[in-house]
Scaffold this motif. Structure first.
Motif, PDB file in Angstrom:
ATOM      1  N   ARG A  91      40.004  39.755  29.655  1.00 51.54           N
ATOM      2  CA  ARG A  91      41.033  40.536  28.966  1.00 51.54           C
ATOM      3  C   ARG A  91      41.207  41.896  29.647  1.00 51.54           C
ATOM      4  N   MET A  92      40.080  42.521  30.006  1.00 51.60           N
ATOM      5  CA  MET A  92      40.158  43.823  30.670  1.00 51.60           C
ATOM      6  C   MET A  92      40.832  43.706  32.035  1.00 51.60           C
ATOM      7  N   PHE A  93      40.499  42.634  32.711  1.00 51.97           N
ATOM      8  CA  PHE A  93      41.096  42.422  34.034  1.00 51.97           C
ATOM      9  C   PHE A  93      42.620  42.307  33.923  1.00 51.97           C
ATOM     10  N   LEU A  94      43.057  41.551  32.893  1.00 49.41           N
ATOM     11  CA  LEU A  94      44.500  41.373  32.692  1.00 49.41           C
ATOM     12  C   LEU A  94      45.153  42.685  32.254  1.00 49.41           C
ATOM     13  N   ALA A  95      44.459  43.458  31.403  1.00 47.55           N
ATOM     14  CA  ALA A  95      45.006  44.725  30.911  1.00 47.55           C
ATOM     15  C   ALA A  95      45.186  45.716  32.057  1.00 47.55           C
ATOM     16  N   ALA A  96      44.299  45.617  33.063  1.00 49.19           N
ATOM     17  CA  ALA A  96      44.391  46.557  34.183  1.00 49.19           C
ATOM     18  C   ALA A  96      45.639  46.301  35.014  1.00 49.19           C
ATOM     19  N   ASP A  97      46.163  45.072  34.875  1.00 50.63           N
ATOM     20  CA  ASP A  97      47.473  44.771  35.451  1.00 50.63           C
ATOM     21  C   ASP A  97      47.512  45.047  36.944  1.00 50.63           C
ATOM     22  N   ILE A  98      46.486  44.548  37.678  1.00 47.60           N
ATOM     23  CA  ILE A  98      46.481  44.795  39.122  1.00 47.60           C
ATOM     24  C   ILE A  98      46.834  43.548  39.914  1.00 47.60           C
ATOM     25  N   GLY A  99      47.067  42.437  39.211  1.00 46.70           N
ATOM     26  CA  GLY A  99      47.540  41.240  39.887  1.00 46.70           C
ATOM     27  C   GLY A  99      46.419  40.488  40.605  1.00 46.70           C
ATOM     28  N   THR A 100      46.774  39.339  41.175  1.00 47.81           N
ATOM     29  CA  THR A 100      45.767  38.506  41.842  1.00 47.81           C
ATOM     30  C   THR A 100      46.140  38.304  43.298  1.00 47.81           C
ATOM     31  N   SER A 101      47.029  39.183  43.773  1.00 45.49           N
ATOM     32  CA  SER A 101      47.579  38.963  45.107  1.00 45.49           C
ATOM     33  C   SER A 101      46.548  39.160  46.211  1.00 45.49           C
ATOM     34  N   THR A 102      45.430  39.876  45.891  1.00 47.32           N
ATOM     35  CA  THR A 102      44.470  40.161  46.955  1.00 47.32           C
ATOM     36  C   THR A 102      43.678  38.919  47.341  1.00 47.32           C
ATOM     37  N   TYR A 103      43.674  37.920  46.450  1.00 42.45           N
ATOM     38  CA  TYR A 103      42.888  36.736  46.772  1.00 42.45           C
ATOM     39  C   TYR A 103      43.672  35.811  47.675  1.00 42.45           C
TER      40      TYR A 103
END
Lengths: 372, 211
Positions: B199-211
């Motif tokens: 949930r925290m990861f999603l709230a930070a809203d930084i996306g998954t593009s780095t993977y």
């Protein structure tokens, strides 16, 4: 071409020319003065020939003209030759007329001689001035045009002190509910309340005096002429809405003594309303008719008739009441103010349904006494 | 951004009418609210501090810069302050326009009963909530910044719902290594469960593009 024949032809040209043609020598002495010049200036050719051309000019050109020629002869730099401009000319009777002047030097003349063509601009100038007058009057009417807008501005002005009063009153109420109310602060707020009430009254007073000041400007008016001016204004609004505005004006109406601008405001308001009513009509004819007629020996009637949906019967008893409106952002003051303007003119504004459909608003105005 | 909790909210009032301004100040004070009044939009902008929690009570018709123009300028600056418009003569198109541009409310003068105070309280609550969310997001981003690239990869895969075995396969490491990464991850992000972590990861809203 032989010289004699050429001379005759030139003479014929000068005689029939519509514009004045004048030839002068290097001292400014008039050598030739055609019939159009006689008509323009009121001098006969025999009076003009041999005079200095400056007699045809008002001051300051009149005194300075000799120096204009001298300047050209000395420097060879033309100031008007071949350029032409609009200047004032002076007639024999002293009146001044606007003319377009073109001057040329006669080729190979030595000492130089000059020919001037003058075209009378009086008619054109007058037409332009009339246009300007009409435009100014239109702007004045359209500026004051929508009573609703005026009412909106007044409402805005009055709502400021009213808002302050209600804020202060509510604040007082809340402060009194506190365990230890700050009496000084409440007293100050109450003082503010009475001050703001006076401010609201002042605004109303200003509006009233504005209306009073306007009411005095009454003069005999041709009602048809007032309507024609208004129709010129609203046609541009009617056309894009697909609304046809037609005038059905009676001849030989006696003058009425009115404030023309106020009557035009009322007409504008009624026609605006009619056009707005028609904009809700899906199909069928969209027509607004303004009709004038003499209904009784002492009155004339102006009717604004539309083919729209008409006034809701449930509302028809209240449409002249202030704040009665069917428009989303109407103030409900247009008809109320219109009615009071007409009544201030000792007239009546009434509504009745139009047959088969639509609304008809009629203004009755007393004709000018002594004319009926 | 400074922590929101340390600053008491301020109700900014911008109205060119002196009586309206001072009466509003008194009314807000009677409701226990702190206010600051400005005579013009430019006056307000000169004093405006984005980090100050609060709301704006804004007159729509003013000389020079009007209310809508000020709203535009605030939007342009990315300011989050909630705006309540007030007007002496409400006209519907203007109200619609202001709401379209994100105004919270549009009130006509004079105000009915407690209308204004109610709306101001709503606006302040909204602003507080917005700032807390933003503050929380910033805090999470801060913690996420401490992760190693490998831990970040594991977190992103976790968010996709992958098992330890799948992750081990994806990253070409042993399941034991994944377990160690996960433990570090939970510790650094201060999460007590995988659900909270995601949930925290999603709230930070930084996306998954780095993977």
């Amino acid at each position: 071409m032989r010289p004699s024949s050429a001379n005759r032809e030139v003479q014929a040209l000068l005689d029939v020319a519509i514009d004045a043609v004048i030839i002068i020598d290097h001292r400014g002495i008039i050598e030739s003065f055609n019939p159009a010049a006689e008509r323009m200036f009121g001098y006969t050719a025999s009076e003009a020939l041999g005079s200095n051309v400056s007699v045809l000019m008002p001051e300051p050109d009149r005194s300075a003209h000799d120096s204009y020629i001298a300047r050209y002869l000395g420097s060879g730099i033309p100031h008007i030759l071949g350029i032409g401009r609009e200047v004032d000319a002076r007639r024999k009777d002293g009146s001044i007329i606007p003319v377009a002047l073109a001057v040329g030097r006669i080729r190979d003349s030595d000492p130089p001689r000059f020919v001037g063509f003058l075209h009378d601009l009086t008619v054109r100038r007058r037409a332009a001035e009339e246009q300007q007058l009409i435009r100014e009057r239109m702007t004045r009417v359209s500026h004051l045009a929508t009573l609703g807008e005026m009412a909106g501005a007044i409402a805005h002005e009055i709502n400021q002190p009213l808002a302050a009063i209600s804020n202060y009153a509510l604040a007082c109420q809340r402060m009194l509910e506190a365990t230890e109310p700050g009496i000084a602060e409440i007293q100050d707020a109450l003082k503010q309340i009475s001050g703001q009430a006076l401010r609201a009254a002042e605004i109303i007073g200003r509006v009233r005096s504005l209306v009073r000041a306007r009411a005095r400007r009454r003069e005999p008016c041709d009602i048809n002429a007032l309507i024609q001016e208004v129709s010129a204004l609203v046609r541009s609004e009617a056309r894009p809405q697909g609304v046809q505005l037609s005038l059905d004006l009676a001849d030989d109406l006696p003058p009425v003594e009115v404030d023309g601008i106020q009557i035009q405001q009322v007409l504008l308001n009624l026609i605006h309303n009619a056009i707005e009513a028609l904009s809700t009509v899906g199909s069928g004819e969209r027509r607004v008719t303004v009709r004038t007629g003499r209904t009784t020996p002492t009155e004339l009637t102006i009717s604004v008739i539309d083919s729209g949906p008409g006034v809701d019967p449930a509302l028809s008893g209240r449409i002249f009441d202030p704040f009665c409106t069917t428009k989303e952002h109407g103030t409900g003051l247009g008809l109320a103010i219109s009615k009071s303007i007409i009544e201030a003119h000792r007239g009546r504004l009434v509504h009745h349904p139009n047959v088969p459909t639509g609304a008809c608003f009629s203004i009755n105005l007393p004709v000018l006494e002594g004319v009926q | 951004m400074k922590p929101a909790a340390t600053l008491a909210p301020i109700v900014y009032v911008v109205d060119d009418d002196e009586a309206v301004r001072s009466s509003l100040k008194l009314l807000l004070k009677s409701a226990g609210l702190t206010s600051l009044a400005h005579v013009s939009a430019t006056d307000f902008l000169a004093a405006f501090d984005e980090d100050q929690p609060g709301c704006l009570v804004l007159d729509i018709r003013m000389p020079e810069m009007n209310g809508l123009e000020l709203q535009d300028e605030l939007n342009r600056r990315g300011a989050m302050i909630p705006v309540i418009f007030i007007t002496g003569h409400g006209d519907v198109p203007m109200a619609v326009e202001s709401m379209r541009r994100g105004a919270l409310d549009f009130l006509q003068k004079p105000f009915r009963d407690e209308d204004l105070i109610d709306r101001v309280r709503i606006a302040l609550a909204l602003d507080k909530n917005n700032r807390e969310q933003l503050g929380a997001r910033d805090a999470i981003r801060c913690r996420l910044a401490a992760l190693t690239p490998r831990e970040m990869q594991v977190l992103q895969l976790l968010a996709l719902g992958k098992s330890n075995k799948q992750m081990a396969g994806d990253l070409g490491v042993s399941q034991r290594t994944i377990e160690i990464h996960r433990a570090h991850l939970m510790h650094k992000v201060e999460a007590t469960s995988v659900a909270q972590l995601v949930r925290m990861f999603l709230a930070a809203d930084i996306g998954t593009s780095t993977y």
